[in-house]
Design a protein around this motif. Sequence first.
Motif, PDB file in Angstrom:
ATOM      1  N   TYR A   1       0.846  -1.205   0.000  1.00  0.00           N
ATOM      2  CA  TYR A   1       0.000   0.000   0.000  1.00  0.00           C
ATOM      3  C   TYR A   1       0.879   1.251   0.000  1.00  0.00           C
ATOM      4  O   TYR A   1       0.679   2.182  -0.788  1.00  0.00           O
ATOM      5  CB  TYR A   1      -0.899  -0.043   1.238  1.00  0.00           C
ATOM      6  N   ASP A   2       1.891   1.264   0.870  1.00  0.00           N
ATOM      7  CA  ASP A   2       2.804   2.409   0.955  1.00  0.00           C
ATOM      8  C   ASP A   2       3.610   2.588  -0.328  1.00  0.00           C
ATOM      9  O   ASP A   2       3.854   3.718  -0.776  1.00  0.00           O
ATOM     10  CB  ASP A   2       3.763   2.239   2.146  1.00  0.00           C
ATOM     11  N   LEU A   3       4.050   1.465  -0.925  1.00  0.00           N
ATOM     12  CA  LEU A   3       4.807   1.551  -2.173  1.00  0.00           C
ATOM     13  C   LEU A   3       3.985   2.223  -3.282  1.00  0.00           C
ATOM     14  O   LEU A   3       4.499   3.054  -4.031  1.00  0.00           O
ATOM     15  CB  LEU A   3       5.220   0.151  -2.640  1.00  0.00           C
TER      16      LEU A   3
ATOM     17  N   ALA B   1       4.674   5.933  -5.117  1.00  0.00           N
ATOM     18  CA  ALA B   1       4.792   6.067  -6.572  1.00  0.00           C
ATOM     19  C   ALA B   1       3.733   7.008  -7.151  1.00  0.00           C
ATOM     20  O   ALA B   1       3.702   7.250  -8.357  1.00  0.00           O
ATOM     21  CB  ALA B   1       4.676   4.700  -7.234  1.00  0.00           C
ATOM     22  N   LYS B   2       2.845   7.521  -6.286  1.00  0.00           N
ATOM     23  CA  LYS B   2       1.761   8.426  -6.695  1.00  0.00           C
ATOM     24  C   LYS B   2       0.824   7.757  -7.693  1.00  0.00           C
ATOM     25  O   LYS B   2       0.461   8.316  -8.729  1.00  0.00           O
ATOM     26  CB  LYS B   2       2.341   9.730  -7.263  1.00  0.00           C
ATOM     27  N   ILE B   3       0.451   6.519  -7.351  1.00  0.00           N
ATOM     28  CA  ILE B   3      -0.512   5.766  -8.152  1.00  0.00           C
ATOM     29  C   ILE B   3      -1.825   5.689  -7.377  1.00  0.00           C
ATOM     30  O   ILE B   3      -1.848   5.276  -6.217  1.00  0.00           O
ATOM     31  CB  ILE B   3       0.015   4.343  -8.452  1.00  0.00           C
ATOM     32  N   ASN B   4      -2.904   6.096  -8.003  1.00  0.00           N
ATOM     33  CA  ASN B   4      -4.230   5.987  -7.379  1.00  0.00           C
ATOM     34  C   ASN B   4      -4.755   4.571  -7.583  1.00  0.00           C
ATOM     35  O   ASN B   4      -4.769   4.067  -8.710  1.00  0.00           O
ATOM     36  CB  ASN B   4      -5.203   7.003  -7.993  1.00  0.00           C
TER      37      ASN B   4
ATOM     38  N   VAL C   1      -5.776   2.007 -12.332  1.00  0.00           N
ATOM     39  CA  VAL C   1      -5.795   2.373 -13.748  1.00  0.00           C
ATOM     40  C   VAL C   1      -4.903   3.591 -13.923  1.00  0.00           C
ATOM     41  O   VAL C   1      -5.094   4.614 -13.264  1.00  0.00           O
ATOM     42  CB  VAL C   1      -7.221   2.683 -14.235  1.00  0.00           C
ATOM     43  N   VAL C   2      -3.886   3.448 -14.778  1.00  0.00           N
ATOM     44  CA  VAL C   2      -2.971   4.547 -15.083  1.00  0.00           C
ATOM     45  C   VAL C   2      -3.018   4.767 -16.588  1.00  0.00           C
ATOM     46  O   VAL C   2      -2.620   3.890 -17.362  1.00  0.00           O
ATOM     47  CB  VAL C   2      -1.533   4.224 -14.633  1.00  0.00           C
TER      48      VAL C   2
ATOM     49  N   ASP D   1      -4.212   4.351 -20.012  1.00  0.00           N
ATOM     50  CA  ASP D   1      -5.026   3.257 -20.555  1.00  0.00           C
ATOM     51  C   ASP D   1      -4.478   1.891 -20.147  1.00  0.00           C
ATOM     52  O   ASP D   1      -4.757   0.873 -20.785  1.00  0.00           O
ATOM     53  CB  ASP D   1      -5.133   3.357 -22.080  1.00  0.00           C
ATOM     54  N   TYR D   2      -3.699   1.880 -19.074  1.00  0.00           N
ATOM     55  CA  TYR D   2      -3.133   0.638 -18.557  1.00  0.00           C
ATOM     56  C   TYR D   2      -3.882   0.230 -17.286  1.00  0.00           C
ATOM     57  O   TYR D   2      -4.274   1.072 -16.483  1.00  0.00           O
ATOM     58  CB  TYR D   2      -1.654   0.800 -18.207  1.00  0.00           C
ATOM     59  N   LEU D   3      -4.025  -1.084 -17.104  1.00  0.00           N
ATOM     60  CA  LEU D   3      -4.611  -1.624 -15.878  1.00  0.00           C
ATOM     61  C   LEU D   3      -3.511  -2.311 -15.081  1.00  0.00           C
ATOM     62  O   LEU D   3      -2.721  -3.081 -15.631  1.00  0.00           O
ATOM     63  CB  LEU D   3      -5.714  -2.628 -16.235  1.00  0.00           C
ATOM     64  N   LEU D   4      -3.422  -2.007 -13.791  1.00  0.00           N
ATOM     65  CA  LEU D   4      -2.423  -2.605 -12.903  1.00  0.00           C
ATOM     66  C   LEU D   4      -3.126  -3.506 -11.895  1.00  0.00           C
ATOM     67  O   LEU D   4      -4.130  -3.102 -11.289  1.00  0.00           O
ATOM     68  CB  LEU D   4      -1.645  -1.523 -12.144  1.00  0.00           C
TER      69      LEU D   4
END
Length: 641
Positions: free
Chosen positions: A13-15, A19-22, A56-57, A59-62
């Motif tokens: 979660y912290d990582l 990385a500023k990923i929502n 979602v970043v 048009d990519y799904l993580l």
Amino acid sequence: MAKKEIRTDLWVYDLLKQAKINFDAQGSNIKEIDKALKTASKKGTGNVGFPEYVAVVKDYLLVVEDKADLSKHIQLNEKNCISHEVNAVCDYAVNGALFYAKHLAKNTTYKKIFAFGVSGDERRHKISPIYVDETEFYRELPEVQSFISFNEDNIDEYYTREVLKEDTDTEKETAEILKDAEVLHEDLRNYGNLLDTEKPLIVSGILLALRETEFKNFAISDLTGDTIKTDGQKIYDAIDANLQRANVSPAVKKDKILGQFAFIKDTVKLNEIDEKLNKTPLKHFTEFLFEKIYRSIRYSQSAEDYIGRFYGEFMSYSGGDGQTLGIILTPKHITQLFCDLVNLKPEDVVFDPCCGTAGFLIAAMHNMLKKTDDEAQKRSIRQNQLHGIELRPNMFTIATTNMILRGDGKSNLINDDFLKQDPNKLQLKQATVGMMNPPYSQGSKSNSELYEIAFTEHLLDSLSVGARCIIIVPQSTMTGKSKEERGIKENIFKHHTLEGVITLNKDTFYGVGTMPCIAVFTAGEPHPANKQCKFINFEDDGYKVSPHIGLLETESAKDKKQHLLDVWFDRIEAETKFCVKTTVEASDEWLHSFYYFNDELPTEEEFDKTIGDYLSFEFAMIMQGKKYLFEEVNDDENTDR
């Protein structure tokens, strides 16, 4: 086990946050993704199944699946492929992540998916990305240390490099710069008959003159080959005007710089029309630089030291890399790393006493400007907060030119010998950050003041109390090879504090043959006996040597740099093979290799494998009639066998 799982979840979660990923946990706020997960049971029951995190970043799904135990990272089948068996999908991180990614590719409109299998904790872990698309194809990618490569700023570049295996715009630009440098070097040799030291000067002089085109005080079309007022005189006059416009002072400094450019107007060959070119060589060079270089420097926000790059290229093309003069230009990624390691702030005052082509000062300026929206503060950064000294007149001229071209309103550079400056007077600059790449391999017993560690002490003495000081030097500097160097190290500890040393990639200065490291100090505060210093092995930095180009950034460089910064600023713990925290003596070798010890406990699987390997070896030896190797022998027995 439940506590360990929660701890891993929180670490991941912290990582993602860093990385500023929502992202969403155990589901998704995007309707089609959440709907697809309603039928994503890993046991194949058609019921609900949720990975730990989904994001979602662009048009990519993580998709992220994690396990607390490193032994539960991945399970392969008999064909050495990722197993799709239910037990493997349920129990192993990579297998589970791949399962979810394939399910989402099939049941949503997202067709570019990165699945991450994560296991372990912040100290010992594995993060394995896999790329999945709608074709059931998947590509296993190199392990990462963070998710920095997958945020909005970096994910397209990562996809281009690692999935498409294509050059990024930056790599293409680098290749073009090097190609242009080679072409220009050939032209300078063929049409200018110039000395090696004159080549970078003619480049920087013409670039200064081109600035006057913006004020309609210089035009390339005016370079006609006139024998009364030559092309060189016109360029020289434009250089003079631009130095005045840049407010370079005092007058003696401006005169010194102009003196370096005098050969442009005085060299006959440069000012005569060449039959092959049908123009003067100076006009040819000016047209080339306007098209290939000037536009890049004027309109680029990069901290890249373009003129420095050209200087390095000219030196290499002319058969020398400047080592005899101790000239080792600092790569762009190191100048930027310096800014990050000292956590540069907009109010800092930066001092580089061996500034070369001003690479550190340019990087610092851009870093500080990005961190403020206050126009008055931006003006102060450019005019008052960047200071440098350079001994060599030609390098001083290039550095001054470089700073002017980068929008430095008032270049605070001095052409002088740093070692002859009184540290007490230099302290009046109130520099809060010192950055330095000193001349290498100049010191000896008879010239101990020229040792790299002596430059370091002089810089530390020249900074304000509490200032951060960061240097890049050969690793031998940190070992104290001579009695004189060891004495300087002891003296540094009496007045200043060592924060840590980072061992770098041996190819950082590609082609020079120097094994470098970065050392960070706090000035004016004696080193406490109980101070815990960090010694880091950053040899694997994500940069590799590319033939005919030099050192290039790979897809993993940003990730590895992020990991370094996380460890440096105590955001995460690291294994001792990467970082050792310890107290230190002045007499120690201030390097990771001196303090490193292996603190890794073997996993049960590793233990079983080692025992199995030993038993296999013992059985093989016995079958070869060498049973005696495993028999106990008394001291008084004959053991000559």
